[in-house]
Design an enzyme around this catalytic site. Structure first.
Site, PDB file in Angstrom:
ATOM      1  N   ASP A 188       0.859  -1.181   0.000  1.00  0.00           N
ATOM      2  CA  ASP A 188       0.000   0.000   0.000  1.00  0.00           C
ATOM      3  C   ASP A 188       0.893   1.228   0.000  1.00  0.00           C
ATOM      4  OD1 ASP A 188      -2.593   1.431   0.310  1.00  0.00           O
ATOM      5  OD2 ASP A 188      -1.722   2.018   2.244  1.00  0.00           O
ATOM      6  N   GLU A 222      -1.907  -1.335  -5.704  1.00  0.00           N
ATOM      7  CA  GLU A 222      -3.030  -0.637  -6.311  1.00  0.00           C
ATOM      8  C   GLU A 222      -2.622   0.013  -7.632  1.00  0.00           C
ATOM      9  OE1 GLU A 222      -6.327   1.288  -3.506  1.00  0.00           O
ATOM     10  OE2 GLU A 222      -4.306   1.815  -2.883  1.00  0.00           O
ATOM     11  N   CYS A 243     -12.805  -4.482   6.213  1.00  0.00           N
ATOM     12  CA  CYS A 243     -12.167  -5.286   7.255  1.00  0.00           C
ATOM     13  C   CYS A 243     -11.507  -6.499   6.608  1.00  0.00           C
ATOM     14  CB  CYS A 243     -13.194  -5.713   8.301  1.00  0.00           C
ATOM     15  SG  CYS A 243     -12.507  -6.796   9.584  1.00  0.00           S
ATOM     16  N   CYS A 290     -13.258  -9.995   8.483  1.00  0.00           N
ATOM     17  CA  CYS A 290     -14.614 -10.472   8.206  1.00  0.00           C
ATOM     18  C   CYS A 290     -15.188  -9.920   6.906  1.00  0.00           C
ATOM     19  CB  CYS A 290     -15.552 -10.133   9.369  1.00  0.00           C
ATOM     20  SG  CYS A 290     -15.807  -8.353   9.620  1.00  0.00           S
ATOM     21  N   CYS A 322     -13.426  -2.632  13.613  1.00  0.00           N
ATOM     22  CA  CYS A 322     -14.532  -3.187  12.842  1.00  0.00           C
ATOM     23  C   CYS A 322     -15.759  -3.350  13.747  1.00  0.00           C
ATOM     24  CB  CYS A 322     -14.133  -4.527  12.245  1.00  0.00           C
ATOM     25  SG  CYS A 322     -15.456  -5.347  11.328  1.00  0.00           S
ATOM     26  N   CYS A 377     -16.706  -7.624  13.816  1.00  0.00           N
ATOM     27  CA  CYS A 377     -15.861  -8.609  14.500  1.00  0.00           C
ATOM     28  C   CYS A 377     -15.025  -8.006  15.617  1.00  0.00           C
ATOM     29  CB  CYS A 377     -14.954  -9.314  13.492  1.00  0.00           C
ATOM     30  SG  CYS A 377     -13.754  -8.221  12.681  1.00  0.00           S
ATOM     31  N   ASP A 381      -3.311   1.476   7.097  1.00  0.00           N
ATOM     32  CA  ASP A 381      -2.443   1.123   5.973  1.00  0.00           C
ATOM     33  C   ASP A 381      -2.142  -0.372   5.922  1.00  0.00           C
ATOM     34  OD1 ASP A 381      -2.349   3.807   5.279  1.00  0.00           O
ATOM     35  OD2 ASP A 381      -0.542   4.193   6.467  1.00  0.00           O
TER      36      ASP A 381
END
Length: 390
Positions: free
Chosen positions: A179, A263, A316, A319, A335, A338, A345
């Site tokens: 990332d 990305e 997330c 999950c 989250c 969960c 990052d």
């Protein structure tokens, strides 16, 4: 496999050779600008422009073009053709006219091995002579073309492109998600973070001072030229530092991993944000991603990109719950489903790895399993200091 590599060396032409190189640079620049001027209404293509070169040399106003190497002029038109092809494919903007105050270059497309002296201290350039050369590393492969360039700071270089046969890479190592960001230059799915070097920002104060000194000098004077050279040398140093950082980090990543996911960033669109443009330009993401791509092919690492619209930061990684909004100032979040606490990052890097390896984790293109990297750097921040070559 056969690949093409470039070897760049410093050369030291004497005053007479500098004058002859200026002729080659000037004529190549003139042909490029002439071809661009002929293409204002419609680009006629390389073949049409190349056929006019012999006629242009016989014209009384431009007979001085005979002083230049004929293939150097042809290569200048090929550069123009490549610029137009990139523009048509939306890989670049419309070509601009070249200036004699910018970087200069001339390319010889058919070099011979005998151009370089046996002791490696001289290189023969057509219509220039034997120029002093510093062969700081051995030249490998078969020479395909030679490009001579002069930077804005007045330094001369020769770049030799060669064809070299490399052994088929052995794909080994783990898989890692990457990332890219501004707070951290790169965050890996292992939790490791690469600190941003910020070479431009560190030199910004000195650069502003040199730019003010240049603006106060009279144009055309000796003091103006000295101030211009000081500023050009600083800009060149910043560029070299950034390129060195990119080379070391990209080499380190492709050596340690078999698979890298990242990305597909729209860097040009992001530069339109005037609040972040300076930091984005200082990071140099596009050049770094390009290095990852070709080095991955050389050393056995597959590089895959995920869509820029994939919500990697606000999903997330445990999950799969997707948050409705995730402002940039939120670096740590929990989250609601969960209860997992995420580093923004690191979570994005893990999601990028999962998305890029979807359908290829168990059985990739080489018939081997791709495993997440476990090099023990989770949660640490390091700089790419180890370097074994580009």
């Amino acid at each position: 496999m056969i690949v093409r590599k470039g070897f760049k060396y410093r050369i030291y032409p004497n005053q007479e050779q500098q004058r002859k190189l200026a002729v080659q640079f000037g004529h190549a620049r003139y042909i490029y600008n002439w071809g661009l001027g002929q293409s204002q209404d419609k680009y006629p293509g390389y073949n049409h422009l190349a056929k006019q070169l012999p006629i242009l040399k016989k014209t009384s106003e431009t007979t001085w073009l005979k002083e230049a190497h004929s293939q150097v002029l042809q290569q200048s038109l090929k550069d123009l053709d490549r610029a137009f092809q990139n523009f048509f494919a939306k890989r670049g903007g419309y070509p601009h006219f070249k200036s004699k105050r910018a970087k200069q270059s001339a390319r010889y497309p058919q070099p011979k091995e005998s151009w370089i002296a046996p002791d490696g201290r001289r290189i023969q350039l057509s219509k220039v002579g034997h120029v002093r050369l510093v062969l700081h590393r051995p030249l490998e492969g078969v020479m395909k073309n030679v490009t001579v360039s002069r930077t804005r700071s007045g330094r001369y270089f020769v770049s030799i492109q060669v064809e070299i046969e490399m052994a088929t890479p052995i794909f080994a190592g783990g898989a890692v998600g990457l990332d890219l960001g501004l707070r951290e230059f790169a965050t890996l799915s292992t939790g490791e973070k690469i600190a941003p070097p910020q070479y431009y920002r560190k030199a910004q104060k000195k650069r502003r001072r040199l730019a003010r000194q240049l603006s106060r000098k009279k144009l055309g004077g000796h003091n103006h030229e000295k101030a211009r050279l000081r500023l050009a040398r600083l800009d060149e140093k910043i560029s070299n530092q950034r390129r060195d950082f990119h080379h070391k980090l990209s080499r380190m990543l492709v050596e340690e991993n078999q698979f890298i996911g990242l990305e597909d960033l729209n860097v040009r669109g992001m530069l339109a944000n005037h609040h972040l443009a300076k930091s984005i330009g200082d990071a140099g993401w596009s050049a770094f991603v390009t290095m990852l791509g070709y080095k991955g092919e050389w050393y056995g690492c597959q590089v895959e990109k995920v869509s820029r619209w994939y919500p990697s930061s606000k999903t997330c990684s445990v999950c799969g719950t997707k948050m409705e909004a995730m402002p940039l100032n939120v670096r740590i979040w929990q989250c609601p489903m969960c209860g997992t606490v995420h580093d923004r990052d690191v979570n994005a890097a893990i999601n990028i790895l999962k998305q890029s390896t979807a359908g290829a984790v168990e059985n990739n293109a080489w018939g081997q399993s791709v495993r997440p990297s476990t090099d023990g750097y989770a949660g640490r921040t390091r700089k790419p200091t180890r370097f074994s070559g580009w």
